[in-house]
Design an enzyme around this catalytic site. Structure first.
Site, PDB file in Angstrom:
ATOM      1  N   GLU A   1      55.246  82.326  40.389  1.00 13.40           N
ATOM      2  CA  GLU A   1      55.145  82.338  41.852  1.00 13.40           C
ATOM      3  C   GLU A   1      54.883  83.603  42.673  1.00 13.40           C
ATOM      4  O   GLU A   1      54.339  83.507  43.729  1.00 13.40           O
ATOM      5  CB  GLU A   1      56.599  81.928  42.137  1.00 13.40           C
ATOM      6  CG  GLU A   1      56.826  80.278  41.984  1.00 13.40           C
ATOM      7  CD  GLU A   1      55.671  79.626  42.675  1.00 13.40           C
ATOM      8  OE1 GLU A   1      55.293  79.631  43.756  1.00 13.40           O
ATOM      9  OE2 GLU A   1      55.159  78.432  42.204  1.00 13.40           O
TER      10      GLU A   1
ATOM     11  N   HIS B   1      47.986  80.989  41.183  1.00 15.64           N
ATOM     12  CA  HIS B   1      48.370  80.583  39.944  1.00 15.64           C
ATOM     13  C   HIS B   1      47.275  80.748  38.863  1.00 15.64           C
ATOM     14  O   HIS B   1      47.394  81.323  38.028  1.00 15.64           O
ATOM     15  CB  HIS B   1      48.976  79.277  40.014  1.00 15.64           C
ATOM     16  CG  HIS B   1      50.428  79.148  40.736  1.00 15.64           C
ATOM     17  ND1 HIS B   1      51.404  79.958  40.125  1.00 15.64           N
ATOM     18  CD2 HIS B   1      50.855  78.464  41.761  1.00 15.64           C
ATOM     19  CE1 HIS B   1      52.467  79.634  40.873  1.00 15.64           C
ATOM     20  NE2 HIS B   1      52.230  78.448  41.764  1.00 15.64           N
TER      21      HIS B   1
ATOM     22  N   GLU C   1      47.793  77.696  45.109  1.00 17.87           N
ATOM     23  CA  GLU C   1      47.142  77.465  43.754  1.00 17.87           C
ATOM     24  C   GLU C   1      46.218  78.312  43.052  1.00 17.87           C
ATOM     25  O   GLU C   1      46.218  78.602  41.715  1.00 17.87           O
ATOM     26  CB  GLU C   1      46.852  76.061  43.854  1.00 17.87           C
ATOM     27  CG  GLU C   1      48.099  75.050  44.297  1.00 17.87           C
ATOM     28  CD  GLU C   1      49.173  75.091  43.797  1.00 17.87           C
ATOM     29  OE1 GLU C   1      49.405  75.512  42.598  1.00 17.87           O
ATOM     30  OE2 GLU C   1      50.279  74.853  44.415  1.00 17.87           O
TER      31      GLU C   1
HETATM   32 ZN    ZN Z   1      53.373  77.694  43.295  1.00 12.18          ZN
END
Ligand code: ZN
Length: 498
Positions: free
Chosen positions: A293, A267, A264
């Site tokens: 991703e 991201h 995360e």
């Molecule tokens: Zn992800």
């Protein structure tokens, strides 16, 4: 600035405000909201969605878009904004404001029903919601479809432009060819790696402390972000100065939180590093789910599961949990967190079998979007595919079809992004290694060297380039699965002595 463009910006800002309010409720529902809130919250979310629809779908915006498309004094950013808004206009215009409200109410309630169904291990609690969500998406996709092609393509395009079923069928065939034989060879050797020390008790408070350190170590900026907890880890953001991630702690599985935090944070870095000139515009934020991703999986796997990454910080992990890790060598820890397991759960899957989980979901989505599938048969179809590809059969629906939140939120066409992201990441990684010494940077604890490369080459552009353009600009070629398959083959042949 062009006068018409200036007028258009007012509508865009209003829409951003509405969707930001919606996103706050979504975040809250997954993290802090009490169980009984959902009945009323879903109504509020429906109304906000309707207002968002009205802010964009009206004659003024339609005329402004038509006029602006003809004008030649727009900057590149302005032209891209018009293009993007036109796409969103067509997307929203496929349903009325009332239908859109109803749908948003449905998905808010449905995510709740999914959580309950998963907890109670009872598909029938979720099935009626799923049926409505699929029906709505079919109708909307059919309205938006411009040709005779698959309506599934309409949804796929929302997550990754131009990656149609034709492209994806070929992509997944290549992955199957590269991955399945390798995974099969390893299946008999799965027990050769010891990971007992990861199944001992790991105090949750200490895990939280370590994960906070880890997020900061990879570059997560706490002045622009927070970490919370949720059932399913995710990242959300309002702009590049407010980026939120969640993780999930398990007492006897510390690696789950560790790698979801790194994932995360990958991201989050993408969002935090988008250039300020795009903040609160249509070009803010990561360009697609596939590229998103690629950034999270790059950080989680290519960086986070490498020995060079852990070398400077493993002693800190040992000091946090001396009772469990004092006598565990780094090399054994690395083997344990990279081991292959033919398991049921996608989010816990190793790098090698991960894409197989995605292939199964893609094939099922394609099936229910393109044909008529009886909803009640889906759990069986799911189980059969797990048996076919991984040689294992889920014993209950919580470990089977109910494990992922995506469909309950109306995200159909999202799953391929995970596999595309891994393949994009391998291609970016290959290029990065040509330009900087990644291993040396990791051994020096110099994460900034890596994140600066990502920022300069990928992050700063936000949504101003799509995946295809980024791949071409950064690596000089289009998507090439060779890099991903070579990376996996080399890594796992070494790990399992093949
Ligand atoms: Zn992800």
């Amino acid at each position: 600035m062009n006068k018409n463009y200036e007028k258009l910006l007012e509508y865009i800002e209003k829409s951003i405000a509405m969707s930001s309010a919606l996103a706050i409720f979504e975040w809250d529902n997954e993290t802090l909201a009490p169980e009984s809130a959902i009945e009323n919250t879903s109504k509020i979310m429906g109304i906000l969605a309707k207002e968002n629809h009205k802010a964009l779908i009206n004659d003024e915006v339609k005329e402004l878009l038509a006029t602006l498309e003809q004008e030649d004094d727009l900057t590149l950013t302005e032209r891209k904004t018009v293009e993007k808004l036109k796409k969103e206009y067509e997307q929203l215009n496929a349903v009325t404001a009332e239908e859109y409200q109803e749908y948003n109410e449905l998905t808010a309630k449905s995510a709740n029903a999914w959580a309950k169904a998963k907890e109670q291990n009872d598909f029938s609690v979720f099935a009626p919601f799923l049926e409505k969500i699929i029906a709505f998406n079919k109708k909307m996709a059919a309205n938006r479809s411009k040709d005779e092609g698959s309506i599934y393509n309409v949804l796929l395009d929302d997550f990754e432009e131009e990656f149609t079923t034709d492209v994806l069928d070929k992509f997944f065939e290549e992955l199957k060819k590269g991955i399945l034989p390798l995974a099969n060879k390893i299946k008999d050797k799965e027990d050769s790696i010891n990971f007992d020390f990861l199944r001992k008790d790991y105090d949750i408070e200490k895990q939280k402390e370590f994960n906070r350190f880890l997020a900061e170590y990879v570059g997560f900026d706490f002045s622009k972000g927070v970490i919370a907890e949720s059932e399913h880890p995710f990242t959300t953001n309002w702009h590049n100065h407010d980026v939120r991630i969640t993780t999930h702690y398990y007492k006897n599985m510390p690696e789950s939180a560790i790698f979801s935090t790194i994932h995360e944070a990958g991201h989050a870095l993408y969002e935090m590093n988008v250039a300020d000139k795009y903040t609160m515009t249509m070009l803010a934020g990561g360009t697609s789910m596939g590229v998103h991703e690629s950034q999270s999986r790059f950080m989680e796997n290519f960086i986070g599961r490498s020995e060079a990454f852990w070398k400077p910080i493993y002693s800190k992990l040992q000091e946090t949990f001396p009772e469990n890790l004092e006598d565990v060598e780094l090399s054994d820890f690395m083997k344990a967190v990279n081991r292959v397991e033919h398991g049921f759960i996608r989010t816990e899957a190793d790098e090698l079998t991960y894409s197989i989980h995605v292939i199964i979901r893609y094939e099922i989505e394609k099936m229910f979007m393109e044909g008529d599938v009886n909803i009640d048969e889906l759990p069986q179809i799911w189980n059969d595919k797990y048996e076919e590809y991984l040689g294992i059969k889920p014993e209950n629906v919580s470990e089977g079809i109910l494990q992922d939140i995506h469909w309950s939120q109306g995200s159909i066409g999202y799953f391929p992004s995970y596999a595309l992201g891994s393949a994009f990441a391998a291609q970016f990684f290959h290029k990065m290694q040509e330009e900087i010494n990644v291993e040396e940077a990791l051994l020096d604890g110099d994460m900034a060297k890596i994140t600066t490369w990502l920022k300069e080459n990928i992050h700063q552009y936000g949504s101003s380039k799509n995946a295809k353009e980024l791949l071409k600009d950064v690596t000089g070629e289009k998507l090439n699965t060779k890099y991903y398959i070579e990376y996996l083959t080399e890594k796992y042949s070494k790990l399992y002595d093949l």
